[in-house]
Design a protein around this motif. Structure first.
Motif, PDB file in Angstrom:
ATOM      1  N   TYR A 123       0.863  -1.184   0.000  1.00 59.05           N
ATOM      2  CA  TYR A 123       0.000   0.000   0.000  1.00 59.05           C
ATOM      3  C   TYR A 123       0.897   1.230   0.000  1.00 59.05           C
ATOM      4  N   TYR A 140       1.996   5.493   5.460  1.00 63.28           N
ATOM      5  CA  TYR A 140       2.051   4.263   4.665  1.00 63.28           C
ATOM      6  C   TYR A 140       3.448   4.018   4.077  1.00 63.28           C
ATOM      7  N   VAL A 144       1.414  -0.527   7.775  1.00 64.64           N
ATOM      8  CA  VAL A 144       0.317  -0.753   8.714  1.00 64.64           C
ATOM      9  C   VAL A 144       0.827  -1.369  10.010  1.00 64.64           C
ATOM     10  N   THR A 266      -2.948   7.823   8.676  1.00 69.73           N
ATOM     11  CA  THR A 266      -3.058   7.806   7.218  1.00 69.73           C
ATOM     12  C   THR A 266      -4.294   8.579   6.778  1.00 69.73           C
ATOM     13  N   LYS A 282      -2.033   7.105  -1.244  1.00 67.71           N
ATOM     14  CA  LYS A 282      -1.563   6.334  -0.088  1.00 67.71           C
ATOM     15  C   LYS A 282      -0.160   6.745   0.353  1.00 67.71           C
TER      16      LYS A 282
END
Length: 467
Positions: A123, A140, A144, A266, A282
């Motif tokens: 991501y 990101y 995560v 995020t 992202k």
């Protein structure tokens, strides 16, 4: 006139020195402080009016450049083409990961980058991506699972002294895996990280404290593991003589706490950049000059310490159960951002699935559940931003692995290598990963191999279909 007077006007970085030099020159010409401050405010308000020449021309040029960069950042416009970056193991890397890295290298905050041989699509920043940004952090770009990390403990035991059934019982009793899973209150561990006052500094940290306390000492799902195996040390190192040792290797992160921190910040970064190019959505960032950026930086580092604490408790629990001393230990994080000097400038180096590999720095690069892992020592390669791969890297996504791989063939692969697996889904099968030997061979200029670890008994969370 001094720096404090200049700073109060709101000048930043290089402009402070230029403003102070101009002010000193005006003082030398007999101009009073109040008049100089008024002039500086005028230059600040309209630098273009002072570009033609005079004592304020150099300051005006710097302010004009700062304003132009600020406008780019506000609009989140990408650079027209990617900054150049080094790639290791290009033949092992899928086009999608290269495309993601290209976008990251077009961010206005990006100053340098590198792509490791285990790289694959993630991501925002690809897994295996290393990105250096100026005065900004990308949630990101960290990932995560903030602080996801490795730990190895070498025990004062020969590998064959731990029998298969005993190893299985120890792992089942003293480890926990899976989303939301934790030890019950009677078994729950404690650690200094839970007693930090940092938890009280932000509402989100206070809100997530109970989750973190409940899950400490446990591991998540996916590719997290704890495994007993044989460490082979070819020459004296790590404070040990050459030979074979029983060792424990674990891969774990910051659990639900870190994941919720990542999601929260995020979303915040994306809201602060509503006009960001869709390709870079992202990769929305937080300035470290902002309250939001400082809040993420604090939360990220707490999650990193929490992840390492999980490993410490896992290893301490198993060492006590074995009744043996830990002879040597190695650990590293591979989902984090660090302040690092790059070409004489402090930058924020994001390693998303990349191992820190400064000169002389020890690290761990695991293979799959049935392939070797390696203790390595960094060589401090500047073009790699002092980094190396964090593992073998996926060659099949989870869905592709689940649909293409045959359970019987995977089980045969494990048996052939003498590996006993508890848990672990077909989506984590060795065939879903690149060959670790190939990945290591492509980064011989980044790290030196110190020792090899071969798994024998592996525990993971159950996947979509157990092997």
């Amino acid at each position: 006139m001094n720096g404090k007077h200049i700073t109060k006007l709101g000048f930043e970085r290089k402009a402070i020195g230029l403003a102070l030099a101009a002010a000193k020159a005006r003082e030398g010409a007999g101009v009073e402080r109040g008049a100089i401050l008024y002039e500086l405010k005028s230059v600040q308000a309209d630098p273009a009016a002072y570009l033609a020449g005079g004592v304020y021309a150099e300051l005006a040029t710097e302010l004009s450049e700062q304003n132009a960069l600020s406008e780019i950042k506000k609009g989140a416009a990408l650079l027209p083409s990617p900054l150049p970056y080094a790639v290791w193991g290009a033949d092992l890397i899928e086009p999608g990961a290269r495309a993601q890295m290209d976008v990251a290298m077009r961010l206005p905050i990006t100053r340098a980058g590198a792509l490791m041989p285990d790289a694959h699509v993630g991501y925002g920043l690809p897994i295996g991506g290393v990105l250096a940004a100026e005065n900004a952090v990308i949630p990101y770009g960290v990932g995560v699972d903030i602080g996801c990390s490795m730990r190895l403990s070498v025990f004062a035991m020969q590998p064959d002294a731990l029998k298969l059934e005993e190893a299985k019982i120890l792992l089942l009793k003293h480890t926990r895996f899976g989303a939301g899973v934790a030890f019950d209150k009677r078994e729950r561990g404690d650690h200094a990280v839970l007693h930090e006052t940092t938890w009280d500094d932000q509402p989100i940290l206070g809100h997530l404290f109970e989750k973190a306390a409940a899950q400490i000492g446990s591991s998540g799902s996916g590719n997290h593991f704890a495994e007993f195996g044989t460490l082979t040390l070819g020459a004296a190192d790590l404070g040990l003589e050459a030979g074979e040792y029983l060792a424990l290797l674990s891969h774990s992160g910051s659990r639900g706490f870190g994941a919720q921190v990542a999601g929260h910040f995020t979303n915040l970064a994306e809201r602060l950049h509503p006009n960001i190019d869709p390709a870079a959505k992202k990769l929305a960032w937080l300035s470290l000059d902002s309250e939001e950026g400082q809040a993420y930086w604090q939360a990220m580092n707490l999650a990193g310490r929490y992840a390492l604490a999980n490993h410490e408790l896992i290893h301490a629990r198993l060492a006590r159960a074995l009744g043996v001393n830990v002879l040597a230990s190695v650990h590293n994080s591979h989902n984090l951002a660090w302040k690092q000097q790059v070409d004489g400038q402090e930058l924020i180096v994001h390693r998303k699935g990349a191992t820190p590999a400064a000169a002389g720095q020890l690290g761990l690069i695991p293979g799959s559940m049935a392939d070797p892992g390696f203790v390595v020592r960094g060589r401090g390669h500047a073009d790699a931003l002092e980094s190396a791969s964090h593992g073998a890297g996926r060659q099949l996504g989870r869905k592709a692995a689940a649909s293409k791989l045959v359970k019987k063939e995977v089980a045969a692969y494990l048996k052939e290598r003498g590996v006993t697996l508890m848990g672990g889904g077909i989506d984590e099968a060795p065939q879903a990963y690149k060959r670790i030997e190939d990945v290591i061979a492509h980064q011989s200029d980044l790290v030196d191999v110190v020792a090899q670890f071969m798994p024998r008994v592996v525990r993971m969370d159950s996947g979509s279909e157990d092997i």
